[in-house]
Motif scaffolding. Structure first.
Motif, PDB file in Angstrom:
ATOM      1  N   LEU A  74      20.570   1.795 -45.253  1.00 43.77           N
ATOM      2  CA  LEU A  74      19.762   1.839 -43.930  1.00 43.77           C
ATOM      3  C   LEU A  74      19.586   3.542 -43.710  1.00 43.77           C
ATOM      4  N   GLU A  75      20.400   4.225 -43.687  1.00 45.00           N
ATOM      5  CA  GLU A  75      20.070   5.776 -43.530  1.00 45.00           C
ATOM      6  C   GLU A  75      19.221   6.155 -44.627  1.00 45.00           C
ATOM      7  N   ARG A  76      19.223   5.670 -45.846  1.00 46.43           N
ATOM      8  CA  ARG A  76      18.387   6.109 -46.956  1.00 46.43           C
ATOM      9  C   ARG A  76      16.771   5.489 -46.416  1.00 46.43           C
ATOM     10  N   LEU A  77      16.849   4.223 -46.225  1.00 43.88           N
ATOM     11  CA  LEU A  77      15.435   4.023 -45.883  1.00 43.88           C
ATOM     12  C   LEU A  77      14.882   4.519 -44.559  1.00 43.88           C
TER      13      LEU A  77
ATOM     14  N   GLY B  69      12.066   7.196 -37.671  1.00 41.10           N
ATOM     15  CA  GLY B  69      13.303   6.425 -38.389  1.00 41.10           C
ATOM     16  C   GLY B  69      13.715   5.139 -38.190  1.00 41.10           C
ATOM     17  N   LEU B  70      14.689   4.708 -38.524  1.00 36.94           N
ATOM     18  CA  LEU B  70      15.168   3.345 -38.080  1.00 36.94           C
ATOM     19  C   LEU B  70      16.334   3.513 -37.172  1.00 36.94           C
ATOM     20  N   LEU B  71      16.409   2.584 -36.263  1.00 36.09           N
ATOM     21  CA  LEU B  71      17.665   2.474 -35.247  1.00 36.09           C
ATOM     22  C   LEU B  71      18.315   1.255 -35.326  1.00 36.09           C
ATOM     23  N   TRP B  72      19.449   1.101 -35.526  1.00 38.41           N
ATOM     24  CA  TRP B  72      20.120  -0.305 -35.851  1.00 38.41           C
ATOM     25  C   TRP B  72      21.642  -0.381 -35.042  1.00 38.41           C
ATOM     26  N   ASP B  73      21.816  -1.578 -34.553  1.00 36.66           N
ATOM     27  CA  ASP B  73      23.007  -1.928 -33.961  1.00 36.66           C
ATOM     28  C   ASP B  73      24.219  -1.694 -35.013  1.00 36.66           C
TER      29      ASP B  73
ATOM     30  N   ILE C 212      13.536  -4.929 -44.405  1.00 30.76           N
ATOM     31  CA  ILE C 212      12.806  -3.786 -43.639  1.00 30.76           C
ATOM     32  C   ILE C 212      11.639  -3.563 -43.787  1.00 30.76           C
ATOM     33  N   GLU C 213      11.029  -4.105 -45.200  1.00 31.02           N
ATOM     34  CA  GLU C 213       9.797  -4.222 -45.277  1.00 31.02           C
ATOM     35  C   GLU C 213       9.038  -5.271 -44.463  1.00 31.02           C
ATOM     36  N   ALA C 214       9.581  -6.204 -44.070  1.00 29.74           N
ATOM     37  CA  ALA C 214       9.166  -7.132 -43.302  1.00 29.74           C
ATOM     38  C   ALA C 214       8.567  -6.824 -42.095  1.00 29.74           C
ATOM     39  N   ILE C 215       9.320  -5.913 -41.437  1.00 34.15           N
ATOM     40  CA  ILE C 215       9.109  -5.356 -40.133  1.00 34.15           C
ATOM     41  C   ILE C 215       8.575  -4.033 -39.755  1.00 34.15           C
TER      42      ILE C 215
END
Length: 209
Positions: A151-154, A166-170, A205-208
């Protein structure tokens, strides 16, 4: 040439069971036994007693898979500890034929891909001695750690390659991916795979985004 320049180098033989028998019988047995390598063209003898040889193999994968799921009712840390003890003991104390016979009696297949197991040669096994390291299957915590790294890489990729935030995730998200991959592996009787984890996260991830 490389060993002449760096006699303390690390030499990797990946998936040694796929090597030509002559590689094992004529080269590795001699090198591991004597600690010296001779250049057939120049006749020069090279001292490689400081060289580290690493040989990898998938030969015991069926055995590992069987033991891993056979004790799946136990906690994963306890399971992995017992697995390492059992498989290393078996690989060190039995010949190839004995392993096959035990595997058949216990009702699971034993194979070394389409290749012969080089450890069926007692002479070769003696060269390795007790220097065996088992690569254990991923447990749920391992998969969660890998999921977080993915997730960090993506997230970094989105920021720097696509000029997006970037992404934020629970914190629970990596454990969700871990459970998904672990459960799929359990249902199929295969080992949990980092490759499957990567594919699952990539697709989600690609779906969202």
């Amino acid at each position: 040439k490389r060993l002449r320049e760096s006699p303390d180098a690390v030499v990797l033989f990946d998936e040694i069971e796929k090597a030509h028998p002559a590689m094992i019988n004529e080269f590795l047995l001699g090198v591991l036994g004597s600690g010296y390598l001779q250049d057939k063209k120049s006749g020069e003898t090279l001292d490689i007693t400081q060289t580290v040889f690493v040989l990898t193999s998938n030969c015991y994968q069926d055995l590992i898979t069987h033991h891993f799921w056979n004790f799946r009712s136990r906690s994963v840390p306890e399971l992995l500890e017992q697995l390492e003890t059992d498989v290393i003991r078996l690989s060190q104390s039995t010949t190839e034929g004995e392993i096959v016979r035990k595997a058949l009696r216990q009702g699971f297949p034993y194979r070394c891909g389409s290749n012969e197991n080089p450890l069926q040669s007692q002479e070769f096994a003696d060269r390795l001695g007790n220097n065996l390291m088992l690569f254990l299957p991923h447990g749920p915590d391992d998969l969660a750690t890998l999921a977080n790294l993915e997730l960090e890489r993506l997230s970094d990729q989105l920021q720097y390659s696509y000029d997006k935030s970037g992404l934020l995730w629970d914190p629970k998200v990596p454990h969700y991916f871990s459970r998904e991959v672990f459960n799929v592996a359990m249902d199929s009787g295969r080992l949990p795979s980092a490759r499957k984890l990567h594919s699952l996260i990539q697709a989600k991830i690609e779906a969202i985004v």
